[in-house]
Design a protein around this motif. Structure first.
Motif, PDB file in Angstrom:
ATOM      1  N   PRO A  57     -11.844  18.667   8.600  1.00  0.00           N
ATOM      2  CA  PRO A  57     -12.945  19.429   7.552  1.00  0.00           C
ATOM      3  C   PRO A  57     -11.833  19.607   6.430  1.00  0.00           C
ATOM      4  N   GLU A  58     -10.959  19.615   5.751  1.00  0.00           N
ATOM      5  CA  GLU A  58     -10.167  19.238   4.703  1.00  0.00           C
ATOM      6  C   GLU A  58      -9.963  17.881   3.918  1.00  0.00           C
ATOM      7  N   ASP A  59     -10.517  17.111   4.211  1.00  0.00           N
ATOM      8  CA  ASP A  59     -11.110  16.151   3.622  1.00  0.00           C
ATOM      9  C   ASP A  59     -12.249  16.160   2.999  1.00  0.00           C
ATOM     10  N   THR A  60     -13.168  16.969   3.261  1.00  0.00           N
ATOM     11  CA  THR A  60     -14.418  16.646   2.444  1.00  0.00           C
ATOM     12  C   THR A  60     -14.184  17.096   1.134  1.00  0.00           C
ATOM     13  N   THR A  88       0.725  -0.728   0.039  1.00  0.00           N
ATOM     14  CA  THR A  88       0.275   0.082  -0.274  1.00  0.00           C
ATOM     15  C   THR A  88       0.941   1.375  -0.171  1.00  0.00           C
ATOM     16  N   PHE A  89       0.288   2.509  -0.001  1.00  0.00           N
ATOM     17  CA  PHE A  89       1.088   3.640  -0.119  1.00  0.00           C
ATOM     18  C   PHE A  89      -0.028   4.401  -0.521  1.00  0.00           C
ATOM     19  N   TYR A  90       0.324   5.824   0.199  1.00  0.00           N
ATOM     20  CA  TYR A  90      -0.988   7.106   0.878  1.00  0.00           C
ATOM     21  C   TYR A  90      -0.381   8.189   0.391  1.00  0.00           C
ATOM     22  N   ALA A  91      -1.310   8.709   0.079  1.00  0.00           N
ATOM     23  CA  ALA A  91      -0.752  10.263   0.247  1.00  0.00           C
ATOM     24  C   ALA A  91      -0.098  10.664   1.475  1.00  0.00           C
ATOM     25  N   ASP A  92       0.809  11.991   1.810  1.00  0.00           N
ATOM     26  CA  ASP A  92       0.667  12.753   3.263  1.00  0.00           C
ATOM     27  C   ASP A  92       0.017  12.978   3.646  1.00  0.00           C
ATOM     28  N   SER A  93      -1.035  13.615   3.085  1.00  0.00           N
ATOM     29  CA  SER A  93      -2.227  14.100   4.076  1.00  0.00           C
ATOM     30  C   SER A  93      -2.789  13.008   4.803  1.00  0.00           C
ATOM     31  N   VAL A  94      -3.104  12.251   4.400  1.00  0.00           N
ATOM     32  CA  VAL A  94      -3.535  11.226   5.040  1.00  0.00           C
ATOM     33  C   VAL A  94      -2.961  10.412   6.135  1.00  0.00           C
ATOM     34  N   ASN A 146      -4.482   9.622 -14.086  1.00  0.00           N
ATOM     35  CA  ASN A 146      -4.228   9.088 -15.322  1.00  0.00           C
ATOM     36  C   ASN A 146      -3.920   7.609 -15.958  1.00  0.00           C
ATOM     37  N   ASN A 147      -3.696   6.802 -14.476  1.00  0.00           N
ATOM     38  CA  ASN A 147      -3.591   5.304 -14.835  1.00  0.00           C
ATOM     39  C   ASN A 147      -4.812   4.348 -14.518  1.00  0.00           C
ATOM     40  N   TYR A 148      -4.902   5.050 -14.497  1.00  0.00           N
ATOM     41  CA  TYR A 148      -6.651   4.480 -14.288  1.00  0.00           C
ATOM     42  C   TYR A 148      -7.738   4.498 -14.904  1.00  0.00           C
ATOM     43  N   GLU A 149      -8.053   3.477 -15.523  1.00  0.00           N
ATOM     44  CA  GLU A 149      -9.249   3.123 -16.443  1.00  0.00           C
ATOM     45  C   GLU A 149     -10.414   3.210 -15.910  1.00  0.00           C
ATOM     46  N   TYR A 150     -10.278   2.163 -15.051  1.00  0.00           N
ATOM     47  CA  TYR A 150     -12.100   2.256 -14.774  1.00  0.00           C
ATOM     48  C   TYR A 150     -12.510   3.158 -13.503  1.00  0.00           C
ATOM     49  N   TRP A 151     -13.858   3.849 -12.969  1.00  0.00           N
ATOM     50  CA  TRP A 151     -13.755   4.505 -11.631  1.00  0.00           C
ATOM     51  C   TRP A 151     -14.689   4.470 -11.567  1.00  0.00           C
ATOM     52  N   GLY A 152     -15.446   4.644 -10.073  1.00  0.00           N
ATOM     53  CA  GLY A 152     -16.595   4.509 -10.049  1.00  0.00           C
ATOM     54  C   GLY A 152     -17.385   6.010  -9.653  1.00  0.00           C
ATOM     55  N   GLN A 153     -18.524   6.227  -9.284  1.00  0.00           N
ATOM     56  CA  GLN A 153     -19.460   7.440  -9.189  1.00  0.00           C
ATOM     57  C   GLN A 153     -19.342   8.374  -8.687  1.00  0.00           C
ATOM     58  N   GLY A 154     -18.614   7.805  -7.138  1.00  0.00           N
ATOM     59  CA  GLY A 154     -17.867   8.001  -6.162  1.00  0.00           C
ATOM     60  C   GLY A 154     -19.096   8.958  -5.526  1.00  0.00           C
ATOM     61  N   THR A 155     -18.782   8.944  -4.048  1.00  0.00           N
ATOM     62  CA  THR A 155     -19.209   9.483  -2.548  1.00  0.00           C
ATOM     63  C   THR A 155     -18.925  10.406  -2.035  1.00  0.00           C
ATOM     64  N   GLN A 156     -20.280  11.214  -1.727  1.00  0.00           N
ATOM     65  CA  GLN A 156     -19.295  12.319  -1.103  1.00  0.00           C
ATOM     66  C   GLN A 156     -19.387  12.392   0.723  1.00  0.00           C
ATOM     67  N   VAL A 157     -17.928  13.044   0.850  1.00  0.00           N
ATOM     68  CA  VAL A 157     -17.557  12.647   2.521  1.00  0.00           C
ATOM     69  C   VAL A 157     -17.379  14.046   3.247  1.00  0.00           C
ATOM     70  N   THR A 158     -18.701  14.537   4.019  1.00  0.00           N
ATOM     71  CA  THR A 158     -19.055  16.093   4.471  1.00  0.00           C
ATOM     72  C   THR A 158     -17.666  15.967   6.086  1.00  0.00           C
ATOM     73  N   VAL A 159     -16.931  17.011   6.761  1.00  0.00           N
ATOM     74  CA  VAL A 159     -16.769  16.534   7.786  1.00  0.00           C
ATOM     75  C   VAL A 159     -16.887  18.210   8.546  1.00  0.00           C
ATOM     76  N   SER A 160     -17.998  18.448   8.654  1.00  0.00           N
ATOM     77  CA  SER A 160     -17.996  19.791   9.673  1.00  0.00           C
ATOM     78  C   SER A 160     -17.259  19.753  10.747  1.00  0.00           C
ATOM     79  N   SER A 161     -16.979  21.339  11.602  1.00  0.00           N
ATOM     80  CA  SER A 161     -15.561  21.930  12.126  1.00  0.00           C
ATOM     81  C   SER A 161     -16.607  21.565  13.520  1.00  0.00           C
TER      82      SER A 161
END
Length: 125
Positions: free
Chosen positions: A88-91, A58-64, A110-125
């Motif tokens: 909140p910045e994870d929204t 596995t590998f991750y972005a530094d922000s997460v 651009n390397n990924y050929e297939y994508w889902g439709q997405g799911t909304q994540v909202t983080v309130s402060s």
């Protein structure tokens, strides 16, 4: 063809946790790497995490890093993203994606050929 469908998004408070799921169907045997990306309003889509479908690397972005964990269950063809200590910045809209290129292990959307439709994540402060 690979079909991907995310679920598990929602509205939470800062510090809470969520687990996103991504159900894969179709030619799942062709998936080499799977990833999570996110896109906030007015911003470009950014890499979150990736995992080798047939391995455990596995590998991750530094922000997460240290807060999010990517995993997969090949028996049920499902990818997960456990998100802890949300900020909140994870929204964003979170997308799962599949890369079928052998040997590819990338944070580039651009390397990924297939994508889902997405799911909304909202983080309130």
């Amino acid at each position: 063809q690979v079909q991907l469908a995310e679920s598990g998004g929602g509205l939470v408070q800062a510090g809470d946790s969520l687990r996103l799921s991504c159900a894969a169907s179709g030619r799942t045997f062709s998936m080499y790497t799977m990833g999570w990306f996110r896109q906030a309003p007015g911003k470009e889509r950014e890499f979150v995490a990736a995992i080798r479908w047939s391995g455990s690397s596995t590998f991750y972005a530094d922000s997460v890093k240290g807060r999010f964990t990517i995993s997969r269950d090949t028996a049920v063809n499902t990818l997960y993203l456990q998100m802890n200590n949300l900020k909140p910045e994870d929204t964003a809209v979170y997308y799962c994606a599949a890369d079928t290129t052998y040997g590819s292990y990338s944070a580039r959307a651009n390397n990924y050929e297939y994508w889902g439709q997405g799911t909304q994540v909202t983080v309130s402060s």
